[in-house]
Design a protein around this motif. Structure first.
Motif, PDB file in Angstrom:
ATOM      1  N   GLY A  61      -8.118   3.293   3.535  1.00 40.18           N
ATOM      2  CA  GLY A  61      -7.557   2.072   4.094  1.00 40.18           C
ATOM      3  C   GLY A  61      -8.295   1.505   5.288  1.00 40.18           C
ATOM      4  N   ARG A  76      -7.956  -1.003  -0.798  1.00 40.03           N
ATOM      5  CA  ARG A  76      -7.587  -2.126  -1.655  1.00 40.03           C
ATOM      6  C   ARG A  76      -8.737  -3.106  -1.837  1.00 40.03           C
ATOM      7  N   GLU A  90      -6.700   1.061  -5.340  1.00 44.19           N
ATOM      8  CA  GLU A  90      -5.255   1.068  -5.584  1.00 44.19           C
ATOM      9  C   GLU A  90      -4.547   1.050  -4.239  1.00 44.19           C
ATOM     10  N   PRO A  91      -3.293   0.680  -4.233  1.00 42.89           N
ATOM     11  CA  PRO A  91      -2.532   0.822  -2.990  1.00 42.89           C
ATOM     12  C   PRO A  91      -2.549   2.291  -2.549  1.00 42.89           C
ATOM     13  N   ILE A  92      -2.683   2.506  -1.261  1.00 37.63           N
ATOM     14  CA  ILE A  92      -2.785   3.860  -0.722  1.00 37.63           C
ATOM     15  C   ILE A  92      -1.577   4.706  -1.111  1.00 37.63           C
ATOM     16  N   GLY A  93      -0.392   4.107  -1.085  1.00 33.86           N
ATOM     17  CA  GLY A  93       0.826   4.838  -1.429  1.00 33.86           C
ATOM     18  C   GLY A  93       0.848   5.326  -2.867  1.00 33.86           C
ATOM     19  N   ASP A  94       0.104   4.662  -3.748  1.00 34.25           N
ATOM     20  CA  ASP A  94       0.001   5.106  -5.142  1.00 34.25           C
ATOM     21  C   ASP A  94      -1.128   6.117  -5.323  1.00 34.25           C
ATOM     22  N   MET A 111      -2.871   8.078  -2.995  1.00 33.84           N
ATOM     23  CA  MET A 111      -2.938   9.315  -2.219  1.00 33.84           C
ATOM     24  C   MET A 111      -2.115  10.463  -2.799  1.00 33.84           C
ATOM     25  N   PRO A 112      -0.890  10.241  -3.285  1.00 32.50           N
ATOM     26  CA  PRO A 112      -0.183  11.387  -3.877  1.00 32.50           C
ATOM     27  C   PRO A 112      -0.957  11.999  -5.056  1.00 32.50           C
ATOM     28  N   ARG A 113      -1.551  11.157  -5.887  1.00 33.95           N
ATOM     29  CA  ARG A 113      -2.334  11.666  -7.033  1.00 33.95           C
ATOM     30  C   ARG A 113      -3.600  12.375  -6.555  1.00 33.95           C
ATOM     31  N   CYS A 132      -4.103  13.849  -3.625  1.00 33.10           N
ATOM     32  CA  CYS A 132      -3.699  15.123  -2.999  1.00 33.10           C
ATOM     33  C   CYS A 132      -3.336  16.156  -4.051  1.00 33.10           C
TER      34      CYS A 132
END
Length: 62
Positions: A5, A32, A47-51, A53-55, A57
């Motif tokens: 980001g 983005r 992609e949006p960071i919230g989408d 980063m979980p993947r 990690c």
């Protein structure tokens, strides 16, 4: 080096991307919008960071 980001337009910190790559370290961008250092990256995730980063990690933990 993992960059998350950032527009990478503020120096001298932005140039750390080139320093890392020159030292032989892969660069991964999660952003983005395009950055001036995308061409040095081993991977660019748009992609949006919230989408993303979980993947990311979860993949690193596996």
């Amino acid at each position: 080096m993992l960059v998350i980001g950032s527009s990478l337009r503020v120096e001298p910190v932005a140039s750390l991307c080139a320093v890392a790559v020159k030292a032989g370290h892969p660069l991964v961008m999660v952003n983005r919008d395009p950055t001036p250092y995308d061409d040095l990256a081993a991977a660019v995730i748009r992609e949006p960071i919230g989408d993303a980063m979980p993947r990311l990690c979860a993949a690193l933990a596996a």
